[in-house]
Motif scaffolding. Structure first.
Motif, PDB file in Angstrom:
ATOM      1  N   ASP A  66       0.832  -1.200   0.000  1.00  0.00           N
ATOM      2  CA  ASP A  66       0.000   0.000   0.000  1.00  0.00           C
ATOM      3  C   ASP A  66       0.871   1.256   0.000  1.00  0.00           C
ATOM      4  O   ASP A  66       0.645   2.182  -0.773  1.00  0.00           O
ATOM      5  N   THR A  67       1.864   1.262   0.889  1.00  0.00           N
ATOM      6  CA  THR A  67       2.715   2.452   1.022  1.00  0.00           C
ATOM      7  C   THR A  67       3.439   2.755  -0.288  1.00  0.00           C
ATOM      8  O   THR A  67       3.568   3.924  -0.683  1.00  0.00           O
ATOM      9  N   LYS A  69       2.598   2.420  -3.204  1.00  0.00           N
ATOM     10  CA  LYS A  69       1.776   3.058  -4.248  1.00  0.00           C
ATOM     11  C   LYS A  69       2.135   4.541  -4.373  1.00  0.00           C
ATOM     12  O   LYS A  69       2.016   5.123  -5.442  1.00  0.00           O
ATOM     13  N   GLU A  70       2.558   5.152  -3.263  1.00  0.00           N
ATOM     14  CA  GLU A  70       2.962   6.567  -3.321  1.00  0.00           C
ATOM     15  C   GLU A  70       4.118   6.748  -4.303  1.00  0.00           C
ATOM     16  O   GLU A  70       4.151   7.721  -5.054  1.00  0.00           O
ATOM     17  N   ALA A  73       2.916   6.165  -7.849  1.00  0.00           N
ATOM     18  CA  ALA A  73       2.140   7.332  -8.302  1.00  0.00           C
ATOM     19  C   ALA A  73       3.071   8.497  -8.630  1.00  0.00           C
ATOM     20  O   ALA A  73       2.754   9.336  -9.469  1.00  0.00           O
ATOM     21  N   ILE A 184       3.558  17.062  -6.728  1.00  0.00           N
ATOM     22  CA  ILE A 184       2.289  16.494  -6.255  1.00  0.00           C
ATOM     23  C   ILE A 184       1.807  15.530  -7.341  1.00  0.00           C
ATOM     24  O   ILE A 184       1.728  15.922  -8.515  1.00  0.00           O
ATOM     25  N   PRO A 185       1.489  14.281  -6.998  1.00  0.00           N
ATOM     26  CA  PRO A 185       1.050  13.354  -8.044  1.00  0.00           C
ATOM     27  C   PRO A 185      -0.364  13.679  -8.518  1.00  0.00           C
ATOM     28  O   PRO A 185      -1.182  14.160  -7.738  1.00  0.00           O
ATOM     29  N   SER A 186      -0.637  13.448  -9.793  1.00  0.00           N
ATOM     30  CA  SER A 186      -1.990  13.676 -10.302  1.00  0.00           C
ATOM     31  C   SER A 186      -2.899  12.537  -9.855  1.00  0.00           C
ATOM     32  O   SER A 186      -2.419  11.453  -9.503  1.00  0.00           O
ATOM     33  N   VAL A 187      -4.200  12.805  -9.873  1.00  0.00           N
ATOM     34  CA  VAL A 187      -5.159  11.768  -9.449  1.00  0.00           C
ATOM     35  C   VAL A 187      -5.056  10.547 -10.373  1.00  0.00           C
ATOM     36  O   VAL A 187      -5.101   9.408  -9.916  1.00  0.00           O
ATOM     37  N   SER A 188      -4.876  10.794 -11.675  1.00  0.00           N
ATOM     38  CA  SER A 188      -4.759   9.660 -12.608  1.00  0.00           C
ATOM     39  C   SER A 188      -3.555   8.802 -12.258  1.00  0.00           C
ATOM     40  O   SER A 188      -3.643   7.574 -12.270  1.00  0.00           O
ATOM     41  N   SER A 189      -2.416   9.445 -11.963  1.00  0.00           N
ATOM     42  CA  SER A 189      -1.228   8.639 -11.654  1.00  0.00           C
ATOM     43  C   SER A 189      -1.423   7.896 -10.331  1.00  0.00           C
ATOM     44  O   SER A 189      -0.928   6.781 -10.159  1.00  0.00           O
ATOM     45  N   ILE A 190      -2.179   8.482  -9.404  1.00  0.00           N
ATOM     46  CA  ILE A 190      -2.481   7.779  -8.142  1.00  0.00           C
ATOM     47  C   ILE A 190      -3.304   6.525  -8.438  1.00  0.00           C
ATOM     48  O   ILE A 190      -3.021   5.442  -7.921  1.00  0.00           O
ATOM     49  N   LEU A 191      -4.300   6.675  -9.319  1.00  0.00           N
ATOM     50  CA  LEU A 191      -5.182   5.533  -9.595  1.00  0.00           C
ATOM     51  C   LEU A 191      -4.490   4.460 -10.438  1.00  0.00           C
ATOM     52  O   LEU A 191      -4.819   3.278 -10.333  1.00  0.00           O
ATOM     53  N   ARG A 194      -1.702   1.279  -8.801  1.00  0.00           N
ATOM     54  CA  ARG A 194      -1.961  -0.099  -8.371  1.00  0.00           C
ATOM     55  C   ARG A 194      -1.753  -1.113  -9.499  1.00  0.00           C
ATOM     56  O   ARG A 194      -1.576  -2.293  -9.240  1.00  0.00           O
TER      57      ARG A 194
END
Lengths: 251, 382
Positions: A66-67, A69-70, A73, A184-191, A194
């Motif tokens: 989980d961690t 993923k940062e 992203a 700051i990561p973009s929301v798309s790159s966060i999603l 995974r």
């Protein structure tokens, strides 16, 4: 040539409360430390000029996937992890052995980047141990890197000067946080994080046996006490005098 | 039942918080004074996919859903409710188009408001009506393959930006209320001076004048006669934005009250040592926590509702509770500040002028209570 970044998951310092001068660690989320984020940002930058992939290596407990993923992203292409409950609280020499064994599993590794110290205990030992085990040259306190073919140039941020060195690759470097401000990561790159490739090993997979009694035992960890002196000041001149007597300013 | 945020939700929350603190907070005084958000902030939000978070990635959005949208909007509003309002209104238009629009409409307009240079507007309110669609006086006259729109729309957000606007008007032939898509600043489109509003600065409101605005027949949203249903869905989704925005303003008030109570001293000790202040702090915490979970649940419901219009009762109830509670919390924080809270040097004075907007916008509390009660009775009857 791939760029490898070693990442450590640490407790989120913003969530640690202090009670009776002791940190309360329950329910504190695990995150990637700030210097590791800078190291990763520098690696993602370097990838644009040097090519290859940015690969995270990390060792930790069940929260690790989980961690990490940062990091995925933030631009890493892949993660190679060692997940084992026995790693919690393990001392630096064991972590160094584990990370070196993990890095050996990665093909075409060129530059291996560490933050100069972890955000939790800041011992700064693992980087040298990994370099020693792998037999690679090591450069510390780096604030600028450029790669050309199989050679890297790095500027070291020293106490009173900066030093630029040339180093053949593969090599290990530890970087300071100034090397690159993390984006700051973009929301798309966060999603998308995974779905990025991940390899997960256990200590058994790596053939590593942990010697007994190699855990770090924290004897005491107390927050510093700040005490007010309660000096009453009635004028600016008086304030200056107090500052002088306390050695805060000099005339 | 699960109350933990996923790692992705935590990261989206952090991304919005970081952006708000690093990019928006340094400009806040300028935003408040000029009642205008610089375009680079909107561009920055689009770059991070925070501008159209629930819209499908097929059209340039993030496809991250409403639970994440609530988290992000709360954090943006904690620093600047005006920015969060621009995002919210853009989302209402884009979401309505995502649900009811044709593929051609979506391909033409959605990328413009998720990644491009446009910002969506949603024009329902008129000088004579803010809640009752039957009172709409704007008209759409058929003219061959075109509609010709005329009318005045009031308090319209984002109307000074380029981009699409959904205009609700009455088809003079059928008497139906429909949503019509126009390009702002087309021939016949003009706006008033901005209203001089007391709070939520940065998201100016204008009156919009439509004088013989000619649009192709294909620019109707959904089927003719579907306007009421589109409005119901848009109202439900719009309230999710409003819940998040006033939750964020409430969080700002709570933080300001807490910070002041621990920093301000009386006879050498912080005022937080007084039980009266401690009770105030506990009240703020209780109210914020209740509002927070209500807002987060609405995001969850929107993600899981088969039909977004079905959440109207819950989103209206949450909107009433959260906006009224934001005023409660800001009032407590203001009381903790004493007379300093009345001074513009203190952030709480601005937050107070922001939270007062909540119960008045997107359906006033009394009207929404009638709506909620109506839905409850309808459920009782089956």
């Amino acid at each position: 040539m791939n760029i490898i970044v070693a990442i450590k998951q640490v407790p989120d310092l913003d969530y640690i409360r202090i009670r009776d001068r002791r940190p309360i660690m329950e329910d504190v989320p695990q995150v990637i430390g700030d210097i590791d984020k800078s190291a990763l940002a520098a690696a993602v930058d370097l990838k644009e000029s040097a090519g290859g992939n940015v690969i995270i290596v990390s060792a930790g407990d069940e929260n690790l996937e989980d961690t990490i993923k940062e990091g995925l992203a933030a631009g890493a292409d892949e993660a190679v992890l060692v997940k084992d409950a026995r790693l919690a609280g393990m001392e630096s020499s064991v972590i160094g052995t584990v990370l070196a064994a993990t890095i050996s599993k990665i093909e075409n590794g060129g530059l291996i980047i560490f933050g100069e110290g972890s955000a939790d205990n800041y011992s700064g030992q693992v980087v040298s141990r990994v370099a020693q085990i792998l037999g690679y040259p090591q450069v510390g306190y780096v604030n600028w890197i450029e790669i050309e073919e199989r050679v890297a140039q790095a500027t070291r941020s020293l106490e009173n000067e900066e030093e630029t060195v040339e180093i053949p690759l593969p090599a290990v470097m530890s970087v300071v946080s100034e090397i690159k401000e993390p984006k700051i990561p973009s929301v798309s790159s966060i999603l998308k994080a995974r779905n990025k490739p991940k390899r997960v090993y256990t200590l058994d997979d790596l053939g590593i046996e942990i010697p007994e009694n190699r855990y770090v035992r924290t004897v005491i960890n107390l927050a510093p006490v700040s005490q007010r002196k309660g000096i009453l000041i009635k004028s600016v001149d008086e304030l200056v005098k107090v500052f002088e007597s306390e050695g805060i300013i000099r005339r | 039942m699960e109350f933990n945020l996923t790692k992705e939700q935590q990261m989206i929350q952090s991304a919005a918080r970081d952006y708000a603190e690093k990019a928006i907070a340094p400009l806040i005084e300028d935003i408040v004074e000029k009642n205008e958000v610089p375009l680079e902030i909107i561009e920055g939000l689009k770059e991070l996919d925070l501008f159209a978070l629930p819209i499908s990635d097929e059209y340039g959005g993030a496809g991250a859903g409403y639970a994440s949208y609530v988290l992000a909007e709360e954090q943006l509003s904690r620093i600047c409710p005006g920015v969060a309002v621009i995002v919210s209104v853009n989302n209402v238009g884009a979401a309505a188009m995502s649900i009811f629009g044709t593929e051609e409409q979506k391909k033409k307009y959605l990328p413009m408001v998720t990644k491009g240079d446009g910002v969506f507007s949603f024009a329902f309110t008129e000088p004579g009506t803010g809640s009752d669609p039957k009172q709409i006086t704007a008209t759409a006259d058929r003219d061959g393959d075109f509609y010709v729109l005329n009318g005045t729309k009031r308090f319209i957000t984002n109307s000074s930006y380029e981009g699409p606007m959904i205009v609700f008007a009455k088809d003079t032939e059928t008497g139906h209320i429909n949503g019509y898509i126009i390009d702002k600043f087309c021939e016949g489109y003009s706006i008033s001076e901005p209203w001089k509003k007391m709070g939520v600065r940065g998201a100016p409101l204008y009156d919009v004048y439509l004088r013989d605005v000619k649009i192709p027949q294909d620019n109707i949203l959904g089927e003719p006669g579907q306007g009421f249903w589109i409005l119901k869905v848009a109202m439900a989704l719009g309230k999710i934005g409003i819940c998040s925005i006033f939750l964020g303003a409430m969080l700002a008030a709570y933080e300001e009250g807490l910070a002041y109570a621990t920093a301000k001293t009386h006879r050498g000790a912080p005022i937080a040592k007084f039980q009266a202040i401690q009770m105030a702090i506990a009240d703020m915490f209780m109210k914020y926590e209740a509002a927070r979970w209500m807002a987060y649940r609405i995001g969850y419901l929107a993600d899981n509702a088969r039909d977004k219009g079905d959440i109207l009762k819950d989103s209206a109830a949450a909107k009433i509770f959260i906006t009224e509670t934001a005023i409660d919390v800001a009032r407590i924080a203001l009381n903790i500040h004493g007379s300093y809270g009345l001074m513009e040097d203190y952030k709480i004075s601005r937050v107070w002028k922001d939270v007062i907007f909540g119960p008045q916008v997107e359906g006033v509390s009394h009207l929404l209570k009638v709506l909620v009660a109506g839905e409850i009775f309808r459920d009782l009857k089956g």
